[in-house]
Design a protein around this motif. Structure first.
Motif, PDB file in Angstrom:
ATOM      1  N   TYR A 140       0.831  -1.209   0.000  1.00 37.46           N
ATOM      2  CA  TYR A 140       0.000   0.000   0.000  1.00 37.46           C
ATOM      3  C   TYR A 140       0.867   1.261   0.000  1.00 37.46           C
ATOM      4  CZ  TYR A 140      -3.955  -3.001   1.297  1.00 37.46           C
ATOM      5  OH  TYR A 140      -4.922  -3.979   1.336  1.00 37.46           O
ATOM      6  N   ASP A 141       0.340   2.312  -0.612  1.00 38.79           N
ATOM      7  CA  ASP A 141       0.951   3.638  -0.585  1.00 38.79           C
ATOM      8  C   ASP A 141       0.216   4.472   0.464  1.00 38.79           C
ATOM      9  OD1 ASP A 141       1.863   6.209  -0.956  1.00 38.79           O
ATOM     10  OD2 ASP A 141       1.617   6.214  -3.139  1.00 38.79           O
ATOM     11  N   LEU A 142       0.845   4.677   1.605  1.00 44.01           N
ATOM     12  CA  LEU A 142       0.166   5.319   2.724  1.00 44.01           C
ATOM     13  C   LEU A 142      -0.020   6.819   2.529  1.00 44.01           C
ATOM     14  CD1 LEU A 142       1.675   3.389   5.768  1.00 44.01           C
ATOM     15  CD2 LEU A 142      -0.289   2.846   4.317  1.00 44.01           C
ATOM     16  N   GLU A 143       0.448   7.348   1.413  1.00 44.75           N
ATOM     17  CA  GLU A 143       0.178   8.738   1.075  1.00 44.75           C
ATOM     18  C   GLU A 143      -1.158   8.890   0.344  1.00 44.75           C
ATOM     19  OE1 GLU A 143       2.141  11.274   2.100  1.00 44.75           O
ATOM     20  OE2 GLU A 143       3.234   9.691   3.168  1.00 44.75           O
ATOM     21  N   ILE A 144      -1.762   7.762  -0.013  1.00 44.42           N
ATOM     22  CA  ILE A 144      -3.067   7.767  -0.698  1.00 44.42           C
ATOM     23  C   ILE A 144      -4.133   7.327   0.291  1.00 44.42           C
ATOM     24  CG2 ILE A 144      -4.421   6.692  -2.548  1.00 44.42           C
ATOM     25  CD1 ILE A 144      -1.860   6.565  -4.190  1.00 44.42           C
ATOM     26  N   PHE A 145      -5.184   8.126   0.432  1.00 46.63           N
ATOM     27  CA  PHE A 145      -6.190   7.920   1.480  1.00 46.63           C
ATOM     28  C   PHE A 145      -6.843   6.539   1.393  1.00 46.63           C
ATOM     29  CE2 PHE A 145     -10.648   8.575   3.029  1.00 46.63           C
ATOM     30  CZ  PHE A 145     -10.333   8.699   4.380  1.00 46.63           C
ATOM     31  N   GLU A 146      -7.231   6.131   0.183  1.00 47.12           N
ATOM     32  CA  GLU A 146      -7.896   4.830   0.025  1.00 47.12           C
ATOM     33  C   GLU A 146      -6.961   3.684   0.422  1.00 47.12           C
ATOM     34  OE1 GLU A 146      -9.986   7.701  -2.698  1.00 47.12           O
ATOM     35  OE2 GLU A 146      -7.897   7.268  -2.143  1.00 47.12           O
ATOM     36  N   ASP A 147      -5.687   3.829   0.108  1.00 46.68           N
ATOM     37  CA  ASP A 147      -4.710   2.820   0.521  1.00 46.68           C
ATOM     38  C   ASP A 147      -4.535   2.819   2.041  1.00 46.68           C
ATOM     39  OD1 ASP A 147      -4.247   1.980  -2.047  1.00 46.68           O
ATOM     40  OD2 ASP A 147      -2.085   2.300  -1.988  1.00 46.68           O
ATOM     41  N   TYR A 148      -4.540   4.002   2.609  1.00 46.39           N
ATOM     42  CA  TYR A 148      -4.369   4.102   4.066  1.00 46.39           C
ATOM     43  C   TYR A 148      -5.507   3.393   4.799  1.00 46.39           C
ATOM     44  CZ  TYR A 148      -3.838   6.058   8.740  1.00 46.39           C
ATOM     45  OH  TYR A 148      -3.691   6.209  10.094  1.00 46.39           O
ATOM     46  N   LEU A 149      -6.742   3.544   4.311  1.00 46.71           N
ATOM     47  CA  LEU A 149      -7.873   2.864   4.937  1.00 46.71           C
ATOM     48  C   LEU A 149      -7.734   1.344   4.808  1.00 46.71           C
ATOM     49  CD1 LEU A 149     -10.939   5.076   3.923  1.00 46.71           C
ATOM     50  CD2 LEU A 149      -9.724   5.032   6.110  1.00 46.71           C
ATOM     51  N   ALA A 150      -7.303   0.886   3.640  1.00 46.40           N
ATOM     52  CA  ALA A 150      -7.095  -0.556   3.459  1.00 46.40           C
ATOM     53  C   ALA A 150      -5.995  -1.060   4.384  1.00 46.40           C
ATOM     54  CB  ALA A 150      -6.739  -0.846   2.000  1.00 46.40           C
ATOM     55  N   TYR A 151      -4.931  -0.281   4.514  1.00 44.04           N
ATOM     56  CA  TYR A 151      -3.837  -0.628   5.420  1.00 44.04           C
ATOM     57  C   TYR A 151      -4.350  -0.761   6.852  1.00 44.04           C
ATOM     58  CZ  TYR A 151       0.368   0.006   8.257  1.00 44.04           C
ATOM     59  OH  TYR A 151       1.360  -0.137   9.197  1.00 44.04           O
ATOM     60  N   LYS A 152      -5.164   0.202   7.287  1.00 39.49           N
ATOM     61  CA  LYS A 152      -5.699   0.184   8.649  1.00 39.49           C
ATOM     62  C   LYS A 152      -6.535  -1.076   8.892  1.00 39.49           C
ATOM     63  CE  LYS A 152      -6.235   3.321  11.360  1.00 39.49           C
ATOM     64  NZ  LYS A 152      -5.632   3.605  12.683  1.00 39.49           N
ATOM     65  N   PHE A 153      -7.398  -1.396   7.941  1.00 36.86           N
ATOM     66  CA  PHE A 153      -8.256  -2.572   8.078  1.00 36.86           C
ATOM     67  C   PHE A 153      -7.421  -3.853   8.101  1.00 36.86           C
ATOM     68  CE2 PHE A 153     -10.822  -6.020   6.268  1.00 36.86           C
ATOM     69  CZ  PHE A 153     -11.934  -5.980   7.078  1.00 36.86           C
ATOM     70  N   GLN A 154      -6.502  -3.967   7.165  1.00 33.91           N
ATOM     71  CA  GLN A 154      -5.693  -5.177   7.060  1.00 33.91           C
ATOM     72  C   GLN A 154      -4.760  -5.339   8.257  1.00 33.91           C
ATOM     73  OE1 GLN A 154      -4.196  -5.826   3.123  1.00 33.91           O
ATOM     74  NE2 GLN A 154      -2.563  -7.159   3.835  1.00 33.91           N
ATOM     75  N   LYS A 155      -4.215  -4.220   8.724  1.00 34.52           N
ATOM     76  CA  LYS A 155      -3.324  -4.268   9.890  1.00 34.52           C
ATOM     77  C   LYS A 155      -4.087  -4.735  11.123  1.00 34.52           C
ATOM     78  CE  LYS A 155       0.578  -3.276  12.049  1.00 34.52           C
ATOM     79  NZ  LYS A 155       1.833  -4.009  11.779  1.00 34.52           N
ATOM     80  N   LYS A 156      -5.319  -4.281  11.263  1.00 29.15           N
ATOM     81  CA  LYS A 156      -6.110  -4.651  12.429  1.00 29.15           C
ATOM     82  C   LYS A 156      -6.398  -6.153  12.444  1.00 29.15           C
ATOM     83  CE  LYS A 156     -10.064  -3.035  15.129  1.00 29.15           C
ATOM     84  NZ  LYS A 156     -11.195  -2.074  15.186  1.00 29.15           N
TER      85      LYS A 156
END
Length: 264
Positions: free
Chosen positions: A202-218
């Motif tokens: 994921y590219d954490l500078e992109i909002f949609e990627d950041y949300l996916a990162y948050k969900f997947q990390k959890k």
């Protein structure tokens, strides 16, 4: 509204990947597919996993879309799956899928390669019962076995001239993947291919990627898979052939990434 619902889902989500309770969920889920398969006089559409849903918003190219076709995700999976089977598994006599679920992917492999031996394994009995029912009803060279990827059975041998793949299965191990990778390295298949989430892409500078990162990390899906493979390559134990982000997934995360390697 869509963004708000995604954020709320992330905040409220309490699913624990790899927990004992999840085994019961998967046992029940594959049993439902088996019951439907029998009830419909063995309709192969009953093998479609229920996590591939119709008429849902999904993510594509780091944004959200609402496909016109109700089965856009399923069609994507079918095209992608045919591509990787034809491109990577043509040379091998045997194909193994670990975490095979309904056998959905192995049935597709049997249509492409009717003369190859196909082996499906899963950690719940209902999946194996479904695999055996498919073999019985459809006369496919398909064999099912119980196998727990968290504690791999070293006596389960991968035959010479074989290829191995997983499809959304390593994600369920909650990061407990090292023993499974060691098992595969020791068994020495010709190729190992994974279609799995990969949080590192994921590219954490992109909002949609950041949300996916948050969900997947959890949830912990496939945590550490790519770093571990790179460590194994640096140690001279494997060769990574490809790591490719497909920029496609469900509303909450990207579950479809291509990771290919082979033991040395």
């Amino acid at each position: 509204t869509l963004i708000f619902n995604i954020i709320r889902r992330i905040d409220e989500d309490n699913q624990v990947v790899g927990s004992d309770s999840r085994k019961e969920v998967w046992e029940k889920g594959w049993q439902e597919n088996l019951d439907d398969f029998k009830y419909t006089n063995f309709n192969m559409d009953c093998l479609i996993p229920k996590f591939i849903r119709k008429n849902k918003s999904i993510r594509l190219n780091q944004t959200y879309i609402r496909p016109v076709h109700p089965e856009f995700e399923l069609n994507f999976v079918k095209v992608y799956r045919r591509w990787f089977l034809e491109n990577y598994f043509h040379p091998f006599d045997n194909i193994y899928e670990f975490g095979c679920g309904t056998g959905f992917n192995l049935v597709a492999a049997s249509e492409i390669f009717p003369n190859k031996n196909l082996y499906g394994s899963d950690f719940v009995q209902s999946s194996i019962n479904l695999i055996n029912e498919i073999t019985k009803q459809k006369d496919i060279k398909l064999y099912g076995s119980l196998f727990d990827m968290i504690s791999p059975d070293q006596n389960y041998k991968i035959k010479p001239n074989s290829g191995v793949f997983t499809f959304g299965a390593l994600e369920q191990l909650a990061g407990q993947i090292e023993k499974m990778l060691d098992y595969l390295i020791n068994q020495k298949p010709g190729i190992c291919l994974h279609t799995e989430p990969a949080i590192e892409l994921y590219d954490l500078e992109i909002f949609e990627d950041y949300l996916a990162y948050k969900f997947q990390k959890k949830r912990g899906y496939s945590e550490g898979l790519i770093p571990l493979l790179k460590d194994l390559e640096n140690a001279g134990r494997i060769k990574i052939e490809k790591i490719k982000r497909l920029h496609f997934g469900s509303l909450y995360m990207e579950g479809y990434n291509l990771i290919v390697w082979r033991p040395l």
